[in-house]
Scaffold this motif. Structure first.
Motif, PDB file in Angstrom:
ATOM      1  N   ALA A   1       4.282  -9.885   0.136  1.00 54.39           N
ATOM      2  CA  ALA A   1       4.263  -8.932   1.252  1.00 54.39           C
ATOM      3  C   ALA A   1       4.070  -7.504   0.736  1.00 54.39           C
ATOM      4  N   THR A   2       4.669  -7.216  -0.409  1.00 52.86           N
ATOM      5  CA  THR A   2       4.516  -5.878  -0.997  1.00 52.86           C
ATOM      6  C   THR A   2       3.076  -5.632  -1.420  1.00 52.86           C
ATOM      7  N   ILE A   3       2.428  -6.650  -1.976  1.00 52.32           N
ATOM      8  CA  ILE A   3       1.019  -6.526  -2.369  1.00 52.32           C
ATOM      9  C   ILE A   3       0.144  -6.284  -1.142  1.00 52.32           C
ATOM     10  N   VAL A   4       0.427  -7.016  -0.068  1.00 51.66           N
ATOM     11  CA  VAL A   4      -0.347  -6.825   1.169  1.00 51.66           C
ATOM     12  C   VAL A   4      -0.147  -5.407   1.695  1.00 51.66           C
ATOM     13  N   LEU A   5       1.101  -4.925   1.658  1.00 55.11           N
ATOM     14  CA  LEU A   5       1.375  -3.555   2.095  1.00 55.11           C
ATOM     15  C   LEU A   5       0.624  -2.551   1.231  1.00 55.11           C
ATOM     16  N   ALA A   6       0.622  -2.776  -0.084  1.00 56.41           N
ATOM     17  CA  ALA A   6      -0.087  -1.866  -0.995  1.00 56.41           C
ATOM     18  C   ALA A   6      -1.583  -1.867  -0.697  1.00 56.41           C
ATOM     19  N   ALA A   7      -2.137  -3.039  -0.409  1.00 53.13           N
ATOM     20  CA  ALA A   7      -3.562  -3.122  -0.080  1.00 53.13           C
ATOM     21  C   ALA A   7      -3.866  -2.363   1.211  1.00 53.13           C
ATOM     22  N   ALA A   8      -2.950  -2.477   2.188  1.00 53.08           N
ATOM     23  CA  ALA A   8      -3.148  -1.758   3.447  1.00 53.08           C
ATOM     24  C   ALA A   8      -3.092  -0.256   3.232  1.00 53.08           C
ATOM     25  N   LEU A   9      -2.132   0.186   2.415  1.00 52.83           N
ATOM     26  CA  LEU A   9      -2.018   1.620   2.130  1.00 52.83           C
ATOM     27  C   LEU A   9      -3.222   2.126   1.343  1.00 52.83           C
ATOM     28  N   TRP A  10      -3.731   1.306   0.448  1.00 57.25           N
ATOM     29  CA  TRP A  10      -4.922   1.678  -0.329  1.00 57.25           C
ATOM     30  C   TRP A  10      -6.108   1.893   0.616  1.00 57.25           C
TER      31      TRP A  10
ATOM     32  N   LEU B   1      -5.978   2.762   3.739  1.00 57.02           N
ATOM     33  CA  LEU B   1      -5.762   4.009   4.477  1.00 57.02           C
ATOM     34  C   LEU B   1      -6.036   5.228   3.605  1.00 57.02           C
ATOM     35  N   ALA B   2      -5.616   5.155   2.323  1.00 61.68           N
ATOM     36  CA  ALA B   2      -5.833   6.277   1.407  1.00 61.68           C
ATOM     37  C   ALA B   2      -7.319   6.539   1.187  1.00 61.68           C
ATOM     38  N   HIS B   3      -8.108   5.490   1.299  1.00 55.47           N
ATOM     39  CA  HIS B   3      -9.555   5.637   1.129  1.00 55.47           C
ATOM     40  C   HIS B   3     -10.270   5.779   2.478  1.00 55.47           C
ATOM     41  N   LYS B   4      -9.485   6.173   3.481  1.00 59.09           N
ATOM     42  CA  LYS B   4     -10.023   6.469   4.814  1.00 59.09           C
ATOM     43  C   LYS B   4     -10.766   5.282   5.427  1.00 59.09           C
ATOM     44  N   ARG B   5     -10.223   4.100   5.158  1.00 57.81           N
ATOM     45  CA  ARG B   5     -10.763   2.889   5.768  1.00 57.81           C
ATOM     46  C   ARG B   5      -9.743   2.380   6.786  1.00 57.81           C
ATOM     47  N   ALA B   6     -10.138   2.269   8.019  1.00 57.72           N
ATOM     48  CA  ALA B   6      -9.208   1.868   9.074  1.00 57.72           C
ATOM     49  C   ALA B   6      -8.734   0.432   8.874  1.00 57.72           C
ATOM     50  N   LEU B   7      -7.486   0.200   9.212  1.00 57.01           N
ATOM     51  CA  LEU B   7      -6.950  -1.150   9.164  1.00 57.01           C
ATOM     52  C   LEU B   7      -7.379  -1.922  10.405  1.00 57.01           C
ATOM     53  N   PRO B   8      -7.619  -3.215  10.286  1.00 54.12           N
ATOM     54  CA  PRO B   8      -7.949  -4.007  11.473  1.00 54.12           C
ATOM     55  C   PRO B   8      -6.824  -3.914  12.502  1.00 54.12           C
ATOM     56  N   ILE B   9      -7.176  -3.725  13.743  1.00 56.05           N
ATOM     57  CA  ILE B   9      -6.171  -3.520  14.787  1.00 56.05           C
ATOM     58  C   ILE B   9      -5.265  -4.740  14.941  1.00 56.05           C
ATOM     59  N   ARG B  10      -5.822  -5.937  14.869  1.00 59.39           N
ATOM     60  CA  ARG B  10      -4.993  -7.144  15.020  1.00 59.39           C
ATOM     61  C   ARG B  10      -4.008  -7.265  13.862  1.00 59.39           C
TER      62      ARG B  10
END
Length: 458
Positions: free
Chosen positions: A259-268, A270-279
């Motif tokens: 779960a921490t890796i998934v969170l880190a990937a999501a934050l990465w 966002l940091a690179h100005k790539r929107a997260l999938p809404i779902r």
């Protein structure tokens, strides 16, 4: 007309086979604990019993469905009760597959849906007929999310409201999906005008809660306290670990790392100005809402409630939907890739899937043993309570906790039959062991203990 492809056929076959397989795993089981509240205290003939909460849950729909089964098939067999929850699980699996396949492709959808069909991490919801509440609310919540995958028509808007209201009338689990739907509506410009429609399910639930349901929410602790809030962080960490561990097969401890890796990937992203999938965001908020509410309402019983399989089931379903959305572009790119990159990725995905299946099948086996022991104790308590030679000192009006009092049992068995055997599969009910019957007789005389977490899970 939609054409059927190989993944469709394979999943359809797995879905059909899952019903007899899970019924076979559930052979010989019977009514346990909370089920007796529906059997003893609710009635189709008395509408006043339809609305009172069961613990924290608005349970009107499962009350009516469960009582319909009691009135038609009685207590002489558990098979119809188990079959209903298994069929609801098939609906959940179908909806998970649809949502993952739309975003990640047919093969990831097939894998996700098949995993749900045999989700041993949530074995309580597969072996306990009472859990039509949790599984039904999960199906209705996923149906609401599924509605959002289509155009914003009036018909879909009406369906969304109906599914959410029905879900709330089924179990508090629907609150997690309500949170997910709200987040998705906020983030999606094409459906944002539907936000006002959420006033209907919110007002419905608030009205029920204020007038009736608030008596149930304090059943285990005062939820509006600092002590309750202090449990939230640990429940969130452990809860996401449960979900990640269930869908990857690594278990709850290593699942925290996943779960921490998934969170880190999501934050990465966002940091690179790539929107997260809404779902992905919506389903993740659903999991967070789940474990926040569990911490507030249930941590007063034991903090180990975060590990209950009934909750892991819901979180794992939401996690599969979230991961399907997050990894969807990667899976789509992979489908177009060639050579070593494709082979390596496929091998890695196959290893994860194999781990997940092995982990969940193992938990299906272990969970069956837990419910076999529960069934034996239920039958022992009913046998001891209704025995003609029970001691004269027995308090016939005292509850045996896992079953009602002897006096109540006499009336229930007279009206609906006895669960001591099973009319449809008598061969699956083993004789009660002498030591278990002796423990039931001891509880009859001296009183039954309130079950602890260890009693329930070991």
């Amino acid at each position: 007309m939609r054409r059927w492809h190989t993944p469709d056929v394979v999943f359809a076959g797995a879905a059909v086979l899952s019903v007899p397989i899970l019924l076979w795993f559930g052979r010989g089981l019977t009514f346990f604990s909370d089920e007796w509240a529906f059997i003893a205290d609710r009635s189709l003939m008395d509408p006043s019993t339809w609305w009172a909460p069961h613990n924290e849950h608005w349970s009107t729909i499962p009350i009516l469905v469960y009582r319909a089964l009691v009135e038609t098939v009685g207590l002489r067999t558990y098979v119809p009760y188990l079959a209903l929850v298994v069929l609801l699980n098939v609906i959940v699996a179908v909806l998970v597959r649809r949502q993952v396949a739309r975003r990640a492709g047919p093969l990831p959808g097939l894998a996700a849906g098949t995993l749900v069909l045999f989700l041993g991490s949530g074995f309580e919801n597969l072996y306990w007929g009472f859990q039509i509440g949790f599984v039904g609310a999960t199906a209705l919540g996923l149906g609401a999310l599924d509605v959002l995958d289509g155009p914003a028509t009036r018909g879909r808007a009406a369906a969304l409201v109906a599914l959410l209201v029905a879900g709330l009338m089924t179990s508090g689990v629907a609150l997690f999906f309500l949170a997910a739907v709200a987040v998705e509506l906020v983030l999606r410009a094409d459906h944002r005008r539907w936000l006002g429609l959420l006033a209907i399910p919110v007002t419905s639930y608030a009205t029920w809660f204020i007038l009736i349901g608030r008596d149930g929410i304090g059943a285990h602790r005062d939820p509006f306290s600092m002590a309750a809030l202090l449990h939230v962080p640990e429940f969130l960490v452990a809860g996401f670990g449960e979900a990640a561990g269930a869908v990857t097969g690594v278990g709850p401890g290593p699942g925290v790392a996943v779960a921490t890796i998934v969170l880190a990937a999501a934050l990465w992203r966002l940091a690179h100005k790539r929107a997260l999938p809404i779902r992905f965001v919506a389903a993740s908020v659903g999991i967070a809402a789940q474990y926040t509410l569990i911490a507030i309402t249930r941590a007063g019983v034991t903090t180990d409630q975060v590990h209950y399989a009934r909750y892991t089931y819901v979180a794992a379903v939401l996690a599969l939907v979230a991961l399907g959305a997050l990894l969807g572009p990667w899976f789509r790119d992979l489908a177009l890739a060639t050579g070593r990159r494709r082979l390596t990725a496929l091998a890695g995905a196959a290893v994860v899937l194999e781990l997940a299946i092995l982990w969940n099948v193992r938990l299906l086996v272990d969970g069956r043993q837990i419910f076999v022991e529960r069934a034996e104790m239920t039958r022992a308590l009913v046998t001891a309570a209704l025995a003609s030679d029970r001691p004269a000192s027995v308090d016939l009006g005292r509850s045996l906790v896992l079953v009602p009092s002897p006096t109540r049992l006499e009336g229930i068995v007279s009206a609906h039959g006895s669960p001591v055997t099973d009319a449809l599969e008598p061969w699956a009910v083993p004789p009660i062991r002498p030591e278990v019957l002796a423990e039931a007789q001891r509880r009859l005389v001296y009183g039954a203990p309130i079950p602890t977490y260890e009693d329930i899970t070991n």
